[in-house]
Design an enzyme around this catalytic site. Structure first.
Site, PDB file in Angstrom:
ATOM      1  CB  CYS A 290      42.428  25.266 -17.160  1.00 25.99           C
ATOM      2  SG  CYS A 290      43.290  23.976 -16.197  1.00 25.99           S
TER       3      CYS A 290
ATOM      4  CB  CYS B  23      39.512  17.563 -18.207  1.00 22.99           C
ATOM      5  SG  CYS B  23      41.140  17.984 -18.890  1.00 22.99           S
TER       6      CYS B  23
END
Length: 239
Positions: free
Chosen positions: A198, A84
Site C-alpha cells: 500500500c 495505488c
C-alpha cells in the site's frame, strides 16, 4: 512537452507526494534541466478502492481512472505510473483503455524480492483490506515461487488504522505503529521479507525507514522502475 510520462495519483495525495519526492531525489542532476519530464494527475476525489472492492454497490473508482487515462492518452505520454496498489484490482481494464503501457507495481515489487532478500522463501504482505480480500498479490508472489504469509485479522486491523486513521485522515504517519507491523510479520508470522503493498505504508517507510527487517517497498520500487524507463527514454531521444 516531449518525452514525458504521467503519474496517476491522488490515491492518496500524501503517497503521491512521497512518490514524487523519491523520484526527484533519485534523479541524477546537475542543473534544472536534468530533472525528468512528467505530469502528476492528483485525482484526490477518486472513490476509495477498498470500499468498492468490498462492496460493489459503493462508488466505482474505475470510471474516474479510465477517464484520466483517456484524457492523458491524448497527450501521448511514454508510459503511465499508477500510484495505488489496490487500484491494480482493475489493472487489465485500465490497461485496455489505452495503448500506452501502465507500469505494473505489483509485478515489479515481487520481481525485486530476490534482490532484497535472495534467500527468502516466505513473503509477508501488509496491505489494505481490499488488496487482501481480492488476493491481488497472491498470483505474483506464488508464481515467483514464494510462500505467501498474509496478516492475521489483528495485524490487518492495525494496518488499516495506520493507513486510514493516521495517514489518510490525520495526515501524518506513526513510526511506532509501522515498525510494529513489520516486526509482527517477521517475528510472529515467520515471514522472511515483508511487502509494503500500500502506498500509504510506503509513505510510512519514507518518514521512518525500517532498518531492522527487510521490506519490499512497492512505491520505492516503482520509483526506481519509473526512473530507469524515463532515463532510457531520454537517452534514446538523444541518440
Amino acid at each position: 512537452m516531449q518525452q514525458f510520462f504521467t503519474i496517476l495519483g491522488g490515491m492518496g495525495t500524501l503517497a503521491t507526494e512521497s512518490y514524487v519526492r523519491l523520484l526527484d531525489k533519485r534523479t541524477p542532476i546537475h542543473r534544472d534541466q536534468d530533472y525528468l519530464n512528467y505530469l502528476v494527475v492528483n485525482h484526490a476525489t477518486v472513490p476509495d478502492r477498498t470500499t468498492w472492492i468490498l462492496d460493489h454497490s459503493q462508488p466505482d473508482p474505475n470510471a474516474a481512472l479510465i477517464e484520466d487515462i483517456k484524457q492523458q492518452s491524448l497527450l501521448n505520454p511514454a508510459f503511465f505510473v499508477l500510484i495505488c496498489n489496490t487500484a491494480h484490482y482493475s489493472f487489465d481494464k485500465l490497461q485496455a483503455a489505452t495503448e500506452i503501457p501502465i507500469l505494473n507495481m505489483l509485478q515489479e515489487t515481487v520481481n525485486e524480492i530476490k534482490k532484497i532478500k535472495p534467500d527468502a522463501k516466505r513473503v509477508g504482505l501488509l496491505a489494505t483490506k481490499g488488496t487482501l480480500a481480492a488476493n491481488l498479490y497472491d498470483p505474483y508472489i506464488e508464481k515467483a515461487g514464494y510462500e505467501l504469509i498474509k496478516p492475521t485479522p489483528e495485524i490487518a486491523e492495525m494496518t488499516e488504522d495506520l493507513i486510514y486513521h493516521d495517514i489518510k485522515e490525520a495526515g501524518h504517519s506513526d513510526g511506532n505503529k509501522y515498525h510494529e507491523l513489520v516486526r509482527k510479520m517477521i517475528e510472529e508470522q515467520g515471514a522472511d521479507v515483508v511487502v509494503l503493498g500500500c502506498t500509504e505504508l510506503s509513505f510510512a517507510e519514507e518518514m521512518d525507514p525500517e532498518t531492522t527487517y527487510p521490506v519490499a517497498d512497492s512505491q520505492s520500487i516503482i520509483v526506481d522502475r519509473s526512473l530507469e524507463r524515463a532515463l532510457k527514454l531520454r537517452q534514446n531521444n538523444k541518440n
